[in-house]
Design a protein around this motif. Structure first.
Motif, PDB file in Angstrom:
ATOM      1  N   GLY A  83       0.579  -1.217   0.393  1.00 28.93           N
ATOM      2  CA  GLY A  83       0.177  -0.048   0.073  1.00 28.93           C
ATOM      3  C   GLY A  83       0.567   1.070  -0.035  1.00 28.93           C
ATOM      4  N   ALA A  84       1.603   1.357   0.947  1.00 29.75           N
ATOM      5  CA  ALA A  84       3.072   2.357   0.691  1.00 29.75           C
ATOM      6  C   ALA A  84       3.728   1.989  -0.919  1.00 29.75           C
ATOM      7  CB  ALA A  84       3.760   2.057   2.086  1.00 29.75           C
ATOM      8  N   VAL A  85       3.465   1.426  -1.304  1.00 32.44           N
ATOM      9  CA  VAL A  85       4.384   1.719  -2.760  1.00 32.44           C
ATOM     10  C   VAL A  85       3.632   1.794  -3.942  1.00 32.44           C
ATOM     11  CG1 VAL A  85       5.553   0.259  -4.529  1.00 32.44           C
ATOM     12  CG2 VAL A  85       6.247  -0.481  -1.679  1.00 32.44           C
ATOM     13  N   LYS A  86       2.357   1.536  -3.158  1.00 28.46           N
ATOM     14  CA  LYS A  86       1.228   2.432  -4.490  1.00 28.46           C
ATOM     15  C   LYS A  86       0.872   3.634  -4.334  1.00 28.46           C
ATOM     16  CE  LYS A  86      -3.421   1.588  -6.379  1.00 28.46           C
ATOM     17  NZ  LYS A  86      -3.318   3.076  -6.437  1.00 28.46           N
ATOM     18  N   PHE A  87       0.741   4.191  -3.009  1.00 27.30           N
ATOM     19  CA  PHE A  87       0.473   5.222  -3.194  1.00 27.30           C
ATOM     20  C   PHE A  87       2.142   6.167  -3.354  1.00 27.30           C
ATOM     21  CE2 PHE A  87       1.413   9.096   0.704  1.00 27.30           C
ATOM     22  CZ  PHE A  87       0.229   9.828   0.041  1.00 27.30           C
ATOM     23  N   VAL A  88       3.222   5.921  -2.974  1.00 30.97           N
ATOM     24  CA  VAL A  88       4.375   6.651  -3.288  1.00 30.97           C
ATOM     25  C   VAL A  88       4.448   6.919  -4.307  1.00 30.97           C
ATOM     26  CG1 VAL A  88       6.679   7.018  -3.093  1.00 30.97           C
ATOM     27  CG2 VAL A  88       5.836   6.873  -1.107  1.00 30.97           C
ATOM     28  N   LEU A  89       3.959   5.922  -5.741  1.00 29.20           N
ATOM     29  CA  LEU A  89       4.028   5.040  -7.299  1.00 29.20           C
ATOM     30  C   LEU A  89       2.955   6.902  -7.792  1.00 29.20           C
ATOM     31  CD1 LEU A  89       5.348   2.171  -7.522  1.00 29.20           C
ATOM     32  CD2 LEU A  89       6.654   3.824  -7.756  1.00 29.20           C
ATOM     33  N   ASP A  90       1.977   6.171  -7.597  1.00 31.09           N
ATOM     34  CA  ASP A  90       1.209   7.315  -7.498  1.00 31.09           C
ATOM     35  C   ASP A  90       1.105   9.098  -6.633  1.00 31.09           C
ATOM     36  OD1 ASP A  90      -1.224   5.385  -8.534  1.00 31.09           O
ATOM     37  OD2 ASP A  90      -1.716   5.271  -6.205  1.00 31.09           O
ATOM     38  N   ALA A  91       1.412   9.121  -5.813  1.00 33.11           N
ATOM     39  CA  ALA A  91       2.012  10.595  -5.891  1.00 33.11           C
ATOM     40  C   ALA A  91       3.210  11.157  -6.454  1.00 33.11           C
ATOM     41  CB  ALA A  91       3.250  10.422  -4.277  1.00 33.11           C
ATOM     42  N   LEU A  92       4.566  10.004  -7.088  1.00 36.73           N
ATOM     43  CA  LEU A  92       5.231  10.541  -7.712  1.00 36.73           C
ATOM     44  C   LEU A  92       5.001  10.907  -9.996  1.00 36.73           C
ATOM     45  CD1 LEU A  92       8.333  10.885  -8.924  1.00 36.73           C
ATOM     46  CD2 LEU A  92       7.797   8.307  -9.338  1.00 36.73           C
ATOM     47  N   ILE A  93       3.663   9.598  -9.679  1.00 33.06           N
ATOM     48  CA  ILE A  93       3.149   9.889 -11.315  1.00 33.06           C
ATOM     49  C   ILE A  93       2.151  11.341 -11.271  1.00 33.06           C
ATOM     50  CG2 ILE A  93       1.498   9.120 -12.298  1.00 33.06           C
ATOM     51  CD1 ILE A  93       1.758   6.463 -12.088  1.00 33.06           C
ATOM     52  N   ASP A  94       1.791  11.643  -9.947  1.00 32.93           N
ATOM     53  CA  ASP A  94       1.296  12.336  -9.890  1.00 32.93           C
ATOM     54  C   ASP A  94       2.047  14.259  -9.868  1.00 32.93           C
ATOM     55  OD1 ASP A  94      -1.663  11.547 -10.000  1.00 32.93           O
ATOM     56  OD2 ASP A  94      -1.700  11.525  -7.573  1.00 32.93           O
ATOM     57  N   THR A  95       2.501  13.990  -9.287  1.00 29.30           N
ATOM     58  CA  THR A  95       4.595  15.322  -8.535  1.00 29.30           C
ATOM     59  C   THR A  95       4.649  14.671 -10.287  1.00 29.30           C
ATOM     60  OG1 THR A  95       4.533  14.537  -6.665  1.00 29.30           O
ATOM     61  CG2 THR A  95       6.177  15.840  -8.275  1.00 29.30           C
ATOM     62  N   LEU A  96       4.989  14.224 -10.995  1.00 30.75           N
ATOM     63  CA  LEU A  96       5.654  14.138 -12.713  1.00 30.75           C
ATOM     64  C   LEU A  96       5.024  15.339 -13.113  1.00 30.75           C
ATOM     65  CD1 LEU A  96       7.382  11.237 -13.131  1.00 30.75           C
ATOM     66  CD2 LEU A  96       8.538  12.881 -13.165  1.00 30.75           C
ATOM     67  N   ASN A  97       3.118  14.628 -13.422  1.00 31.73           N
ATOM     68  CA  ASN A  97       2.580  15.340 -13.816  1.00 31.73           C
ATOM     69  C   ASN A  97       2.494  16.754 -14.358  1.00 31.73           C
ATOM     70  OD1 ASN A  97       1.191  13.435 -15.978  1.00 31.73           O
ATOM     71  ND2 ASN A  97      -0.023  12.730 -14.357  1.00 31.73           N
ATOM     72  N   LEU A  98       2.447  17.286 -12.590  1.00 29.30           N
ATOM     73  CA  LEU A  98       2.329  18.789 -12.606  1.00 29.30           C
ATOM     74  C   LEU A  98       3.611  19.559 -12.593  1.00 29.30           C
ATOM     75  CD1 LEU A  98       0.346  21.131 -10.814  1.00 29.30           C
ATOM     76  CD2 LEU A  98       2.435  20.139  -8.382  1.00 29.30           C
ATOM     77  N   ASN A  99       4.845  18.958 -13.114  1.00 26.62           N
ATOM     78  CA  ASN A  99       5.935  19.573 -12.797  1.00 26.62           C
ATOM     79  C   ASN A  99       5.768  19.557 -14.471  1.00 26.62           C
ATOM     80  OD1 ASN A  99       7.296  20.690 -10.315  1.00 26.62           O
ATOM     81  ND2 ASN A  99       6.619  18.337  -9.841  1.00 26.62           N
ATOM     82  N   LEU A 100       5.660  18.469 -15.249  1.00 25.13           N
ATOM     83  CA  LEU A 100       5.632  18.435 -16.801  1.00 25.13           C
ATOM     84  C   LEU A 100       5.390  19.841 -17.377  1.00 25.13           C
ATOM     85  CD1 LEU A 100       6.210  14.822 -16.921  1.00 25.13           C
ATOM     86  CD2 LEU A 100       8.232  16.437 -17.339  1.00 25.13           C
ATOM     87  N   ARG A 101       3.551  19.722 -17.004  1.00 22.14           N
ATOM     88  CA  ARG A 101       2.884  20.483 -17.604  1.00 22.14           C
ATOM     89  C   ARG A 101       3.600  21.893 -17.266  1.00 22.14           C
ATOM     90  NH1 ARG A 101      -2.663  19.071 -14.657  1.00 22.14           N
ATOM     91  NH2 ARG A 101      -1.488  16.693 -14.305  1.00 22.14           N
ATOM     92  N   LYS A 102       3.951  22.376 -16.701  1.00 23.76           N
ATOM     93  CA  LYS A 102       4.734  23.635 -16.009  1.00 23.76           C
ATOM     94  C   LYS A 102       6.002  23.688 -16.894  1.00 23.76           C
ATOM     95  CE  LYS A 102       3.285  24.040 -11.126  1.00 23.76           C
ATOM     96  NZ  LYS A 102       4.003  24.032  -9.876  1.00 23.76           N
ATOM     97  N   GLY A 103       6.228  22.357 -17.414  1.00 24.40           N
ATOM     98  CA  GLY A 103       7.648  23.002 -18.257  1.00 24.40           C
ATOM     99  C   GLY A 103       8.577  22.602 -17.884  1.00 24.40           C
ATOM    100  N   ILE A 104       8.932  22.029 -16.545  1.00 24.51           N
ATOM    101  CA  ILE A 104       9.946  21.967 -15.355  1.00 24.51           C
ATOM    102  C   ILE A 104      10.486  20.463 -15.935  1.00 24.51           C
ATOM    103  CG2 ILE A 104      10.708  21.760 -13.348  1.00 24.51           C
ATOM    104  CD1 ILE A 104       8.453  23.413 -12.207  1.00 24.51           C
TER     105      ILE A 104
END
Length: 156
Positions: free
Chosen positions: A50-71
């Motif tokens: 459950g912790a692994v899934k949570f961290v990977l989901d958070a990583l994907i969300d954070t990647l999306n957020l930063n890539l959308r900003k051009g970072i």
């Protein structure tokens, strides 16, 4: 382990002759889904799934957020993700606008561990049999995925 490939005929339309040539094409042998990947990480890292899934989901969300900003996002030894685009070339600077962008994409540049793995990976030529199955070209060549030979020491 070895990367597997088959030989495919391709038509290249870069010139008027539409030349047909032969290329090596990677064979994907299987797919690991997200749940199974989380379970594998759990076994290796001794972290609850459950912790692994949570961290990977958070990583994907954070990647999306930063890539959308051009970072560009650097993930240590794993590699770097950055936004990119494919564009149509134009004769003049003023002809270039958002309509000339054909595709927006994510570019991944592997870190040194992946680059090291790629420099050491072996390749195995496969042939498609009459039954449609992929088999090694030379049946006397041991298949690296069949467990023959010595397993490398993970501590090395």
């Amino acid at each position: 382990m070895a990367l597997r490939y088959v030989i495919k005929k391709r038509s290249f339309g870069f010139d008027k002759t539409k030349a047909e040539k032969y290329v090596a094409q990677n064979v994907i042998t299987n797919t690991v889904d997200f749940r199974d990947l989380c379970e594998e990480i759990t076994k290796v890292g001794m972290v609850p799934s459950g912790a692994v899934k949570f961290v990977l989901d958070a990583l994907i969300d954070t990647l999306n957020l930063n890539l959308r900003k051009g970072i560009s996002v650097q993930l240590g030894d794993f590699g770097c993700f950055r936004p990119g685009m494919n564009c149509e070339s134009q004769e003049t600077e003023k002809d270039v606008d958002s309509d000339t962008i054909r595709r927006v994409k994510i570019i991944f540049t592997p870190g040194y561990k992946f680059k090291d793995m790629l420099s050491k990976v072996s390749v195995l030529k496969m042939v498609v049999s009459d039954e449609g199955a992929n088999k090694p070209e030379n049946p006397d060549t041991p298949d690296p995925d069949e467990g023959e030979g010595e397993t490398p020491d993970p501590a090395a």
